[in-house]
Design an enzyme around this catalytic site. Structure first.
Site, PDB file in Angstrom:
ATOM      1  N   HIS A  53       7.240 -33.407  -1.841  1.00  0.00           N
ATOM      2  CA  HIS A  53       7.380 -34.724  -1.511  1.00  0.00           C
ATOM      3  C   HIS A  53       7.863 -35.615  -2.664  1.00  0.00           C
ATOM      4  CE1 HIS A  53       3.948 -33.476   1.536  1.00  0.00           C
ATOM      5  NE2 HIS A  53       5.028 -33.113   2.020  1.00  0.00           N
ATOM      6  N   ASN A  56     -11.174 -25.729  -1.530  1.00  0.00           N
ATOM      7  CA  ASN A  56     -11.290 -27.011  -1.342  1.00  0.00           C
ATOM      8  C   ASN A  56     -12.830 -27.306  -1.417  1.00  0.00           C
ATOM      9  OD1 ASN A  56     -11.449 -29.299   0.301  1.00  0.00           O
ATOM     10  ND2 ASN A  56      -9.339 -28.988   0.820  1.00  0.00           N
ATOM     11  N   ARG A  77       0.112 -46.710  -8.449  1.00  0.00           N
ATOM     12  CA  ARG A  77      -0.062 -45.288  -8.463  1.00  0.00           C
ATOM     13  C   ARG A  77       0.670 -44.758  -9.628  1.00  0.00           C
ATOM     14  NH1 ARG A  77       1.707 -43.006  -2.920  1.00  0.00           N
ATOM     15  NH2 ARG A  77       0.975 -41.180  -3.824  1.00  0.00           N
TER      16      ARG A  77
HETATM   17  C1  BV8 Z   1       9.514 -34.492   7.982  1.00  0.00           C
HETATM   18  C2  BV8 Z   1       4.924 -38.777  -0.823  1.00  0.00           C
HETATM   19  C3  BV8 Z   1      11.361 -33.768   9.324  1.00  0.00           C
HETATM   20  C4  BV8 Z   1       4.738 -39.994  -0.241  1.00  0.00           C
HETATM   21  C5  BV8 Z   1       3.737 -37.505   1.413  1.00  0.00           C
HETATM   22  C6  BV8 Z   1       5.544 -31.262  12.471  1.00  0.00           C
HETATM   23  C7  BV8 Z   1       6.702 -30.924  11.962  1.00  0.00           C
HETATM   24  C8  BV8 Z   1       7.476 -31.740  11.256  1.00  0.00           C
HETATM   25  C9  BV8 Z   1       6.900 -32.988  10.809  1.00  0.00           C
HETATM   26  C10 BV8 Z   1       5.842 -33.372  11.530  1.00  0.00           C
HETATM   27  C11 BV8 Z   1       5.293 -32.657  12.244  1.00  0.00           C
HETATM   28  N1  BV8 Z   1       4.218 -33.353  12.903  1.00  0.00           N
HETATM   29  C12 BV8 Z   1       4.317 -34.756  12.239  1.00  0.00           C
HETATM   30  C13 BV8 Z   1       4.895 -34.782  11.541  1.00  0.00           C
HETATM   31  C14 BV8 Z   1       5.499 -35.950  10.867  1.00  0.00           C
HETATM   32  C15 BV8 Z   1       4.916 -36.114   9.488  1.00  0.00           C
HETATM   33  C16 BV8 Z   1       3.392 -35.458   9.373  1.00  0.00           C
HETATM   34  O1  BV8 Z   1       3.311 -34.525   9.019  1.00  0.00           O
HETATM   35  N2  BV8 Z   1       2.615 -36.420   9.934  1.00  0.00           N
HETATM   36  C17 BV8 Z   1       1.261 -36.165   9.598  1.00  0.00           C
HETATM   37  C18 BV8 Z   1       0.474 -37.406   9.244  1.00  0.00           C
HETATM   38  C19 BV8 Z   1       0.766 -35.551  10.866  1.00  0.00           C
HETATM   39  N3  BV8 Z   1       5.804 -35.334   8.404  1.00  0.00           N
HETATM   40  C20 BV8 Z   1       6.856 -35.913   8.111  1.00  0.00           C
HETATM   41  O2  BV8 Z   1       7.309 -37.109   8.179  1.00  0.00           O
HETATM   42  C21 BV8 Z   1       7.644 -35.020   6.828  1.00  0.00           C
HETATM   43  N4  BV8 Z   1       8.977 -35.182   6.973  1.00  0.00           N
HETATM   44  O3  BV8 Z   1       8.634 -33.763   8.744  1.00  0.00           O
HETATM   45  O4  BV8 Z   1      10.956 -34.383   8.144  1.00  0.00           O
HETATM   46  C22 BV8 Z   1      11.418 -34.767  10.273  1.00  0.00           C
HETATM   47  C23 BV8 Z   1      12.058 -35.918  10.001  1.00  0.00           C
HETATM   48  C24 BV8 Z   1      12.283 -36.891  11.045  1.00  0.00           C
HETATM   49  C25 BV8 Z   1      11.442 -36.992  12.063  1.00  0.00           C
HETATM   50  C26 BV8 Z   1      10.614 -35.924  12.380  1.00  0.00           C
HETATM   51  C27 BV8 Z   1      10.650 -34.888  11.497  1.00  0.00           C
HETATM   52  C28 BV8 Z   1       7.244 -35.819   5.415  1.00  0.00           C
HETATM   53  C29 BV8 Z   1       5.926 -35.643   4.987  1.00  0.00           C
HETATM   54  C30 BV8 Z   1       5.840 -36.188   3.641  1.00  0.00           C
HETATM   55  C31 BV8 Z   1       5.045 -37.354   3.546  1.00  0.00           C
HETATM   56  N5  BV8 Z   1       5.044 -37.914   2.244  1.00  0.00           N
HETATM   57  N6  BV8 Z   1       3.874 -37.904  -0.020  1.00  0.00           N
HETATM   58  C32 BV8 Z   1       3.663 -40.536  -1.166  1.00  0.00           C
HETATM   59  O5  BV8 Z   1       2.894 -39.878  -1.902  1.00  0.00           O
HETATM   60  O6  BV8 Z   1       3.381 -41.750  -1.043  1.00  0.00           O
HETATM   61  S1  BV8 Z   1       2.551 -36.486   2.158  1.00  0.00           S
HETATM   62  C33 BV8 Z   1       1.395 -37.070   1.254  1.00  0.00           C
HETATM   63  O7  BV8 Z   1       0.281 -36.571   2.191  1.00  0.00           O
HETATM   64  C34 BV8 Z   1       0.980 -36.680  -0.104  1.00  0.00           C
HETATM   65  O8  BV8 Z   1       2.024 -36.019  -0.690  1.00  0.00           O
HETATM   66  C35 BV8 Z   1      -0.218 -35.931   0.038  1.00  0.00           C
HETATM   67  O9  BV8 Z   1      -0.116 -34.500  -0.761  1.00  0.00           O
HETATM   68  C36 BV8 Z   1      -0.248 -35.401   1.493  1.00  0.00           C
HETATM   69  C37 BV8 Z   1      -1.709 -35.425   2.199  1.00  0.00           C
HETATM   70  O10 BV8 Z   1      -2.159 -34.177   2.210  1.00  0.00           O
HETATM   71  P1  BV8 Z   1      -3.110 -33.653   0.877  1.00  0.00           P
HETATM   72  O11 BV8 Z   1      -2.134 -33.432  -0.173  1.00  0.00           O
HETATM   73  O12 BV8 Z   1      -3.484 -32.314   1.586  1.00  0.00           O
HETATM   74  O13 BV8 Z   1      -4.083 -34.584   0.612  1.00  0.00           O
HETATM   75  P2  BV8 Z   1      -5.216 -35.378   1.172  1.00  0.00           P
HETATM   76  O14 BV8 Z   1      -5.699 -36.322   0.888  1.00  0.00           O
HETATM   77  O15 BV8 Z   1      -5.066 -35.250   3.111  1.00  0.00           O
HETATM   78  O16 BV8 Z   1      -6.234 -34.152   1.209  1.00  0.00           O
HETATM   79  C38 BV8 Z   1      -6.910 -33.761  -0.016  1.00  0.00           C
HETATM   80  C39 BV8 Z   1      -7.749 -32.648   0.060  1.00  0.00           C
HETATM   81  O17 BV8 Z   1      -8.223 -32.220  -0.883  1.00  0.00           O
HETATM   82  C40 BV8 Z   1      -9.020 -32.684   1.216  1.00  0.00           C
HETATM   83  O18 BV8 Z   1      -8.889 -31.636   1.923  1.00  0.00           O
HETATM   84  C41 BV8 Z   1     -10.180 -32.716   0.118  1.00  0.00           C
HETATM   85  O19 BV8 Z   1     -11.105 -32.042   0.784  1.00  0.00           O
HETATM   86  C42 BV8 Z   1      -9.677 -31.958  -1.019  1.00  0.00           C
HETATM   87  N7  BV8 Z   1     -10.395 -32.293  -2.284  1.00  0.00           N
HETATM   88  C43 BV8 Z   1     -10.497 -33.562  -2.681  1.00  0.00           C
HETATM   89  N8  BV8 Z   1     -11.029 -33.454  -3.927  1.00  0.00           N
HETATM   90  C44 BV8 Z   1     -11.157 -32.277  -4.312  1.00  0.00           C
HETATM   91  C45 BV8 Z   1     -10.584 -31.340  -3.197  1.00  0.00           C
HETATM   92  N9  BV8 Z   1     -10.502 -30.048  -3.375  1.00  0.00           N
HETATM   93  C46 BV8 Z   1     -10.890 -29.360  -4.301  1.00  0.00           C
HETATM   94  N10 BV8 Z   1     -11.319 -30.071  -5.389  1.00  0.00           N
HETATM   95  C47 BV8 Z   1     -11.485 -31.361  -5.353  1.00  0.00           C
HETATM   96  N11 BV8 Z   1     -11.937 -31.940  -6.414  1.00  0.00           N
END
Ligand code: BV8
Ligand code: ZN
Length: 250
Positions: free
Chosen positions: A118, A220, A69
C-alpha cells in the site's frame, strides 16, 4: 495450534512469508485503521480519507492528515514485533516480509527488501507528472489534533504533491503485488501479524498461501474466525513474536 506447535513448524520451514497490518505497528504508538480518528479528522472514517476523492475535495485536510501520520512515525520506534521479524532472517533459509503498512518501522528494525503493498508515507509524488517529491522534515510540532496543510507544489510542473500511498479504489503497485504473489505461492509457512483481513486484494494472501499447502498462522490480539486449516495465536504482536522465535530457535 499451540505456540510450541507453531514454533516446531516454523523451525522446519524453508520459506517464510511474514504479512503485517496496522496491528504490527500499534505498540509503536501508530493508530490502526480500526482506531477511531481524533481531532480535525474525528468525523471521518480512515477509509473515507484514504481516497483520491478526499484529496480532491479538500487537499489540505487530506495532506495535513498524512503529514500528521508521517510525524507520528518519525517520532515512533520499532517495537519488539518489528525486531523479531527482522531477526527471523537469521534463522530461516528464506524470508519475505510483505506489509500493508505505510510506515518504515520494519526497515528501521533492520528488515530488508520489505514489500509495501500500500505504498509509503515517505514517497510522495506529483499528482500530475508523477515526479517523486523530497519531503522536508515533518513539522516539529504538529498539533495533536492535526492541522490543515497546503500540499507542496511540484518543482517540475507546479502540480500538487500527493502521499505515496495506495488509496482505496487505486491499483496496488504491480511489482509489489507480483512479488507478494510469487512469495506466497512459494512459501511453506505464512505468518499474518496484526491485520483485520478486511482490505483487498491484500486480504487474499493468507488463503492463497493455504491453497498452496503452506502452514498459515495468524497473530492478533483479538481472536477472529479462520478456517479449520488455519491457526491462531491470540496475543499482542510485540509479545507473541519474540516468544515464537525463542521457542522455535532456542
Ligand atoms: C484495489 C494506504 C483494484 C492508505 C490502504 C475485492 C477485490 C479488490 C478490491 C476490493 C474488493 N472489495 C473491496 C475492494 C475495494 C477496496 C477494499 O478492500 N475495501 C475494503 C474497505 C472492503 N480495495 C481497494 O480499493 C484496493 N485497490 O482493489 O485495486 C481496484 C481498483 C479500482 C476499483 C476496484 C478495484 C486498495 C486498498 C489499499 C487501501 N490503502 N493503506 C493509508 O494508509 O492511508 S489500506 C489501509 O487499511 C492500511 O494499509 C491498513 O493496513 C489497512 C487496514 O488493514 P489492517 O492493516 O488490517 O489494519 P486494521 O486497523 O484494519 O486492523 C488492525 C488489526 O490489528 C486488528 O485486527 C487488531 O485486532 C489488530 N491489532 C491491533 N493491535 C495489535 C493487533 N494485533 C496484534 N498486536 C497488537 N498490538
Ligand atoms: Zn509535477
Amino acid at each position: 495450534m499451540t505456540m510450541d506447535a507453531a514454533a516446531r513448524s516454523l523451525r522446519e520451514a524453508k520459506h517464510v512469508v511474514v504479512f503485517t497490518g496496522a496491528g504490527a505497528s500499534a505498540e509503536s504508538g501508530i493508530p490502526t485503521f480500526r482506531d477511531a480518528l481524533t481531532g480535525l479528522w474525528e468525523r471521518f472514517d480512515p477509509a473515507q480519507l484514504a481516497t483520491p476523492e478526499a484529496y480532491r475535495a479538500d487537499p489540505s485536510l487530506c495532506w495535513g492528515w498524512y503529514e500528521w501520520r508521517r510525524r507520528k512515525v518519525e517520532l515512533a520506534q520499532p517495537n519488539d514485533a518489528h525486531r523479531a521479524i527482522a531477526d527471523l532472517v537469521k534463522h530461516v533459509p528464506k524470508l519475505t516480509v510483505v506489509t500493508q503498512n505505510v510506515d518504515d518501522l520494519h526497515e528501521r528494525a533492520g528488515s530488508l527488501e520489505v514489500i509495501h503493498l500500500h505504498g509509503s508515507l515517505n514517497s510522495p509524488r506529483c499528482i500530475d507528472c508523477g515526479l517523486t517529491h523530497t519531503l522536508a522534515l515533518p513539522f516539529d510540532t504538529l498539533p495533536e489534533g492535526g492541522a490543515r496543510l497546503e500540499p507542496p507544489a511540484c518543482s517540475a510542473c507546479n502540480g500538487s504533491i500527493r502521499p505515496g500511498v495506495v488509496w482505496f479504489g487505486e491499483m496496488l503497485p504491480e511489482q509489489a503485488w507480483n512479488d507478494a504473489l510469487e512469495a506466497v505461492e512459494a512459501c511453506d509457512f505464512f505468518l499474518s501479524v496484526g491485520t483485520s483481513g478486511m482490505v483487498y486484494p491484500a486480504a487474499e494472501l493468507p488463503l492463497r498461501a493455504l491453497g498452496n499447502g503452506a502452514t498459515v498462522v495468524h497473530v492478533n490480539q483479538v481472536r477472529f474466525d479462520v478456517s479449520s486449516r488455519e491457526h491462531f495465536l491470540e496475543g499482542s504482536a510485540s509479545r507473541m513474536l519474540p516468544t515464537l522465535l525463542c521457542r522455535a530457535f532456542p
